[in-house]
Motif scaffolding. Structure first.
Motif, PDB file in Angstrom:
ATOM      1  N   GLN A  82       0.819  -1.212   0.000  1.00 15.38           N
ATOM      2  CA  GLN A  82       0.000   0.000   0.000  1.00 15.38           C
ATOM      3  C   GLN A  82       0.854   1.264   0.000  1.00 15.38           C
ATOM      4  N   ASP A  83       2.141   1.130   0.355  1.00 16.99           N
ATOM      5  CA  ASP A  83       3.022   2.306   0.400  1.00 16.99           C
ATOM      6  C   ASP A  83       3.799   2.497  -0.898  1.00 16.99           C
ATOM      7  N   ARG A  84       3.441   1.744  -1.916  1.00 16.23           N
ATOM      8  CA  ARG A  84       4.168   1.826  -3.184  1.00 16.23           C
ATOM      9  C   ARG A  84       3.975   3.193  -3.827  1.00 16.23           C
ATOM     10  N   VAL A  85       5.085   3.846  -4.206  1.00 16.43           N
ATOM     11  CA  VAL A  85       5.026   5.152  -4.865  1.00 16.43           C
ATOM     12  C   VAL A  85       5.971   5.142  -6.058  1.00 16.43           C
ATOM     13  N   PHE A  86       5.706   6.002  -7.009  1.00 16.12           N
ATOM     14  CA  PHE A  86       6.536   6.141  -8.204  1.00 16.12           C
ATOM     15  C   PHE A  86       7.785   6.938  -7.848  1.00 16.12           C
ATOM     16  N   ILE A  87       8.967   6.374  -8.137  1.00 21.92           N
ATOM     17  CA  ILE A  87      10.229   7.051  -7.800  1.00 21.92           C
ATOM     18  C   ILE A  87      11.104   7.269  -9.038  1.00 21.92           C
ATOM     19  N   ALA A  88      10.496   7.159 -10.211  1.00 20.27           N
ATOM     20  CA  ALA A  88      11.189   7.430 -11.480  1.00 20.27           C
ATOM     21  C   ALA A  88      12.415   6.520 -11.630  1.00 20.27           C
ATOM     22  N   LEU A  89      13.595   7.095 -11.849  1.00 19.48           N
ATOM     23  CA  LEU A  89      14.789   6.310 -12.185  1.00 19.48           C
ATOM     24  C   LEU A  89      15.700   6.050 -10.991  1.00 19.48           C
ATOM     25  N   GLN A  90      15.208   6.242  -9.781  1.00 16.42           N
ATOM     26  CA  GLN A  90      16.070   6.087  -8.605  1.00 16.42           C
ATOM     27  C   GLN A  90      16.644   4.676  -8.483  1.00 16.42           C
ATOM     28  N   ASN A  91      15.812   3.669  -8.762  1.00 16.15           N
ATOM     29  CA  ASN A  91      16.307   2.282  -8.691  1.00 16.15           C
ATOM     30  C   ASN A  91      17.424   2.040  -9.687  1.00 16.15           C
ATOM     31  N   TYR A  92      17.265   2.579 -10.897  1.00  9.20           N
ATOM     32  CA  TYR A  92      18.258   2.365 -11.945  1.00  9.20           C
ATOM     33  C   TYR A  92      19.568   3.085 -11.613  1.00  9.20           C
ATOM     34  N   VAL A  93      19.475   4.259 -11.009  1.00  9.43           N
ATOM     35  CA  VAL A  93      20.683   4.974 -10.586  1.00  9.43           C
ATOM     36  C   VAL A  93      21.405   4.200  -9.492  1.00  9.43           C
ATOM     37  N   GLN A  94      20.624   3.628  -8.578  1.00 10.04           N
ATOM     38  CA  GLN A  94      21.213   2.874  -7.473  1.00 10.04           C
ATOM     39  C   GLN A  94      21.926   1.615  -7.950  1.00 10.04           C
ATOM     40  N   ILE A  95      21.418   1.000  -9.017  1.00  6.18           N
ATOM     41  CA  ILE A  95      22.016  -0.240  -9.520  1.00  6.18           C
ATOM     42  C   ILE A  95      23.481  -0.043  -9.871  1.00  6.18           C
ATOM     43  N   PHE A  96      23.776   1.047 -10.561  1.00  3.85           N
ATOM     44  CA  PHE A  96      25.144   1.267 -11.033  1.00  3.85           C
ATOM     45  C   PHE A  96      26.071   1.749  -9.917  1.00  3.85           C
ATOM     46  N   LYS A  97      25.504   1.971  -8.718  1.00  2.61           N
ATOM     47  CA  LYS A  97      26.311   2.288  -7.549  1.00  2.61           C
ATOM     48  C   LYS A  97      26.367   1.118  -6.568  1.00  2.61           C
ATOM     49  N   ASP A  98      25.703   0.031  -6.910  1.00  2.44           N
ATOM     50  CA  ASP A  98      25.590  -1.119  -6.015  1.00  2.44           C
ATOM     51  C   ASP A  98      26.803  -2.021  -6.190  1.00  2.44           C
ATOM     52  N   PRO A  99      27.708  -2.105  -5.214  1.00  2.00           N
ATOM     53  CA  PRO A  99      28.918  -2.928  -5.384  1.00  2.00           C
ATOM     54  C   PRO A  99      28.615  -4.419  -5.495  1.00  2.00           C
ATOM     55  N   VAL A 100      27.527  -4.883  -4.863  1.00  2.00           N
ATOM     56  CA  VAL A 100      27.197  -6.306  -4.925  1.00  2.00           C
ATOM     57  C   VAL A 100      26.734  -6.681  -6.329  1.00  2.00           C
ATOM     58  N   PHE A 101      25.909  -5.834  -6.951  1.00  2.05           N
ATOM     59  CA  PHE A 101      25.449  -6.107  -8.312  1.00  2.05           C
ATOM     60  C   PHE A 101      26.621  -6.071  -9.296  1.00  2.05           C
ATOM     61  N   ILE A 102      27.504  -5.103  -9.142  1.00  2.00           N
ATOM     62  CA  ILE A 102      28.684  -5.009 -10.005  1.00  2.00           C
ATOM     63  C   ILE A 102      29.573  -6.235  -9.829  1.00  2.00           C
TER      64      ILE A 102
END
Length: 293
Positions: free
Chosen positions: A46-66
């Motif tokens: 119920q708390d879901r909100v639109f945050i645009a590209l924040q997730n995608y920006v975070q991905i390229f800063k995520d050391p575990v994903f890299i």
């Protein structure tokens, strides 16, 4: 009128496949793209909100994903030549008529039909640093015990070895079918021309197996990028994320950490990367085919 009737009947035949594709492919893919632009948490939908590209920006800063990307690229680089080469070697062995040939075919193919989870658990006992079979064999030749899965440097290579051993049998059958479709007259002509066995392999076998090889390389390439079961069962991505893969990280983020929005964004990015790498691989294979024509 009859043509229209046949078309309607044809649509009825393909309708189940279309429904399955919609339910399990297109609709989930669309929902994943939508959720990737939100902060969707499974525990608080119920708390879901639109945050645009924040997730995608975070991905390229995520050391575990890299780190996961680096690990899976290492896996791809090693597993393709090892597994495909092993499969071709096994196919060449069982392609010759000799006693016990059927037994060898079954033995080489047996790991494929065993669940990958069961195989991974079996290998946990084999490579156990303290009481494992492999260290026991190494001790016979005076090699000190190895850490294997507890070592950052060795863990991924253990998974590569397991994966090559488990998957080579299936590709062996495909190579075997390709070998049996090569006309015997080509080998006879090569023998008359004075070609030895190695020259026949290079100039007859490999060129005639090219379509089969391209198909096997493509399927192995895509399957390698989906690596998840072995790290999940054997190392849980450790030690120090040395066996973490993007698919396992996406799973853990979405279903353990409940961050479905961020996991969806990672799945979108990773899916695009797989498509890009696959297209490049196919283009390179196509150019290689043209260069030999």
């Amino acid at each position: 009128m009859k043509k229209n009737r046949n078309q309607i009947i044809g649509y009825f035949f393909i309708m189940p496949a279309i429904i399955l594709l919609l339910l399990f492919l297109f609709i989930p893919a669309g929902m994943s793209i939508y959720y990737s632009f939100t902060n969707y948490n499974i525990l608080a939908p119920q708390d879901r909100v639109f945050i645009a590209l924040q997730n995608y920006v975070q991905i390229f800063k995520d050391p575990v994903f890299i780190k996961g990307l680096q690990n899976v690229l290492l896996f791809v680089v090693f597993i393709i030549p090892i597994q495909v080469g092993l499969a071709l070697g096994l196919a060449l062995i069982v392609n010759k008529k000799r006693p016990w040939n059927t037994f060898f075919k079954v033995a080489f193919f047996a790991p494929v039909v065993v669940s990958l989870v069961v195989t991974s658990v079996l290998w946990l006992y084999i490579v156990n640093p303290e009481q494992g079979l492999l260290n026991g064999l190494l001790s016979l030749v005076h090699i000190k015990p190895q850490p294997f899965l507890t070592s950052e440097k060795q863990a991924m290579f253990v998974i590569i070895g397991l994966s090559a051993w488990q998957g080579a049998g299936y590709q062996m059958l495909i190579f075997l079918a390709g070998l049996q479709n090569i006309p015997a007259e080509l080998y006879e002509a090569a023998t008359i021309d004075g070609a030895n066995k190695w020259q026949q392999f290079l100039n007859v076998t490999l060129p005639m197996l090219k379509p089969t090889s391209v198909m096997i390389l493509t399927t192995t390439f895509i399957s390698a990028f989906k690596l998840i079961t072995q790290p999940m069962v054997m190392t849980q991505g450790g030690p120090m994320n040395s066996t973490m893969t993007p698919v396992y990280y996406i799973y853990r983020t979405g279903f353990t950490d409940r961050q479905l929005g961020y996991a969806s964004a990672m799945s979108v990015i990773y899916g695009l990367l797989i498509i890009i790498f696959t297209v490049i691989q196919r283009k390179l294979s196509g150019k290689e085919d043209l260069s030999h024509d």
